[in-house]
Structure formats: structure tokens, C-alpha cells
Design a protein around this motif. Structure first.
Motif, PDB file in Angstrom:
ATOM      1  N   GLU A   1       0.831  -1.093   0.003  1.00  0.00           N
ATOM      2  CA  GLU A   1       0.084   0.201   0.195  1.00  0.00           C
ATOM      3  C   GLU A   1       0.950   1.257   0.040  1.00  0.00           C
ATOM      4  OE1 GLU A   1      -2.550   2.811  -0.205  1.00  0.00           O
ATOM      5  OE2 GLU A   1      -3.134   0.704  -0.768  1.00  0.00           O
ATOM      6  N   ASP A   2       1.905   1.333   0.602  1.00  0.00           N
ATOM      7  CA  ASP A   2       3.065   2.349   0.558  1.00  0.00           C
ATOM      8  C   ASP A   2       3.270   2.756  -0.708  1.00  0.00           C
ATOM      9  OD1 ASP A   2       2.846   2.697   3.360  1.00  0.00           O
ATOM     10  OD2 ASP A   2       4.782   1.441   3.772  1.00  0.00           O
ATOM     11  N   ILE A   3       3.678   1.560  -1.367  1.00  0.00           N
ATOM     12  CA  ILE A   3       4.157   1.731  -2.945  1.00  0.00           C
ATOM     13  C   ILE A   3       3.015   2.342  -3.615  1.00  0.00           C
ATOM     14  CG2 ILE A   3       4.949   0.517  -5.034  1.00  0.00           C
ATOM     15  CD1 ILE A   3       6.666  -1.217  -3.080  1.00  0.00           C
ATOM     16  N   ASN A   4       1.955   1.725  -3.543  1.00  0.00           N
ATOM     17  CA  ASN A   4       0.666   2.239  -4.426  1.00  0.00           C
ATOM     18  C   ASN A   4       0.410   3.796  -3.945  1.00  0.00           C
ATOM     19  OD1 ASN A   4       0.562  -0.257  -5.741  1.00  0.00           O
ATOM     20  ND2 ASN A   4      -0.942  -1.137  -4.341  1.00  0.00           N
TER      21      ASN A   4
ATOM     22  N   ARG B   1       0.382   6.787  -6.724  1.00  0.00           N
ATOM     23  CA  ARG B   1      -0.815   7.586  -6.831  1.00  0.00           C
ATOM     24  C   ARG B   1      -0.381   9.141  -6.540  1.00  0.00           C
ATOM     25  NH1 ARG B   1      -3.189   3.559  -3.913  1.00  0.00           N
ATOM     26  NH2 ARG B   1      -3.340   4.714  -2.177  1.00  0.00           N
ATOM     27  N   TYR B   2       0.390   9.185  -5.506  1.00  0.00           N
ATOM     28  CA  TYR B   2       0.689  10.703  -5.412  1.00  0.00           C
ATOM     29  C   TYR B   2       1.389  11.446  -6.462  1.00  0.00           C
ATOM     30  CZ  TYR B   2       2.923  14.387  -2.930  1.00  0.00           C
ATOM     31  OH  TYR B   2       3.615  15.843  -2.627  1.00  0.00           O
ATOM     32  N   MET B   3       2.329  10.536  -6.703  1.00  0.00           N
ATOM     33  CA  MET B   3       3.417  11.053  -7.805  1.00  0.00           C
ATOM     34  C   MET B   3       2.685  11.208  -9.269  1.00  0.00           C
ATOM     35  SD  MET B   3       7.086   9.392  -6.341  1.00  0.00           S
ATOM     36  CE  MET B   3       8.197  10.288  -7.311  1.00  0.00           C
ATOM     37  N   VAL B   4       1.927  10.214  -9.437  1.00  0.00           N
ATOM     38  CA  VAL B   4       1.377  10.732 -10.720  1.00  0.00           C
ATOM     39  C   VAL B   4       0.249  11.768 -10.766  1.00  0.00           C
ATOM     40  CG1 VAL B   4      -0.537   9.346 -12.305  1.00  0.00           C
ATOM     41  CG2 VAL B   4       1.476   8.100 -11.448  1.00  0.00           C
TER      42      VAL B   4
ATOM     43  N   LEU C   1       8.382   6.168 -12.236  1.00  0.00           N
ATOM     44  CA  LEU C   1       9.060   5.195 -12.605  1.00  0.00           C
ATOM     45  C   LEU C   1      10.353   4.910 -12.316  1.00  0.00           C
ATOM     46  CD1 LEU C   1       7.420   5.559 -16.311  1.00  0.00           C
ATOM     47  CD2 LEU C   1       6.866   4.023 -14.454  1.00  0.00           C
ATOM     48  N   ASP C   2      11.241   6.028 -11.930  1.00  0.00           N
ATOM     49  CA  ASP C   2      12.698   5.665 -11.786  1.00  0.00           C
ATOM     50  C   ASP C   2      12.508   5.540 -10.428  1.00  0.00           C
ATOM     51  OD1 ASP C   2      13.658   6.638 -14.164  1.00  0.00           O
ATOM     52  OD2 ASP C   2      13.884   8.673 -13.796  1.00  0.00           O
ATOM     53  N   ALA C   3      11.846   6.169  -9.639  1.00  0.00           N
ATOM     54  CA  ALA C   3      11.762   5.927  -8.158  1.00  0.00           C
ATOM     55  C   ALA C   3      11.424   4.237  -7.604  1.00  0.00           C
ATOM     56  CB  ALA C   3      10.729   6.738  -7.375  1.00  0.00           C
ATOM     57  N   ARG C   4      10.424   3.748  -8.720  1.00  0.00           N
ATOM     58  CA  ARG C   4      10.041   2.469  -8.492  1.00  0.00           C
ATOM     59  C   ARG C   4      11.163   1.438  -9.100  1.00  0.00           C
ATOM     60  NH1 ARG C   4       8.156  -2.073 -11.067  1.00  0.00           N
ATOM     61  NH2 ARG C   4       6.176  -2.831 -10.217  1.00  0.00           N
TER      62      ARG C   4
END
Length: 108
Positions: A11-14, A18-21, A30-33
Motif C-alpha cells: 500500500e505504501d508503494i501504491n 498515486r501521489y506522484m502520478v 518510474l525511476d523511483a520504482r
């Protein structure tokens, strides 16, 4: 070594996505992921070792470690041949509050 993302970490990742998008920063996300999952692989392969979490170490809890990416703090534990990921927080998040809200426990 395999890794397991606990539901809170997923959920943190999701939430970070959501926040960054929403902020119009899809390329940055995408770079952070990629960086987050590269850290998982580096820890699994033994190329990277994390460090203690001062907020937990002061309580005598030393089984959890953390590593930092350019934007995130990852809290994990190594157990046998698995990497257990509990938190993937933004570095600007208030970490002590997050730890108080979140229990680090095994549900496996």
C-alpha cells in the motif's frame, strides 16, 4: 533469496505511485520504482547491507534494518533466505509518527 512485501508496504508503494502520478511526476515515479526494486535485489544478493533504525534501536529492537533510496526509506528484515519488506516511506514523511501508527509484526 526471495522477497515478500507485506500488505502495508504494498500500500505504501501504491500510495506513492498515486501521489506522484497525481502531481504529474510519472517519469520520476518510474525511476523511483526501479530504484526501490533494485534495492530489494541488491539486499537479496548481499551487495547492500542496511543499517539500524535509531528510533527502534533505542527501544532495544534491532532486527529491522533500513536503506535509503533517493526518495524513499525502506524498512525490512532478513529472515533465513527471505527479505521481508514492511515499509516503503517517502523520505519527507514523518517517520516517528509512521512507526507509531504501524506495527511491525509478522503475518506470514
Amino acid at each position: 533469496m526471495a522477497f515478500l512485501l507485506f500488505p502495508d508496504a504494498e500500500e505504501d508503494i501504491n500510495a506513492r505511485r498515486r501521489y506522484m502520478v497525481k502531481k504529474g511526476k510519472l517519469p520520476l515515479w518510474l525511476d523511483a520504482r526501479r530504484e526501490i526494486f533494485a534495492r530489494f535485489e541488491a539486499i537479496q544478493s548481499g551487495q547492500l547491507n542496511g543499517f539500524q533504525i535509531p528510533e527502534l534501536a533505542s527501544l532495544g529492537i534491532d532486527t529491522y534494518q533500513q536503506t535509503l533510496t533517493s526518495l524513499h526509506r525502506i524498512v525490512y528484515e532478513k529472515e533465513h533466505h527471505r527479505l521481508l519488506v514492511y515499509i516503503v516511506a517517502g523520505q519527507r514523511q514523518e517517520f516517528k509518527s509512521l512507526l507509531q501508527r504501524r506495527k511491525l509484526h509478522r503475518t506470514v
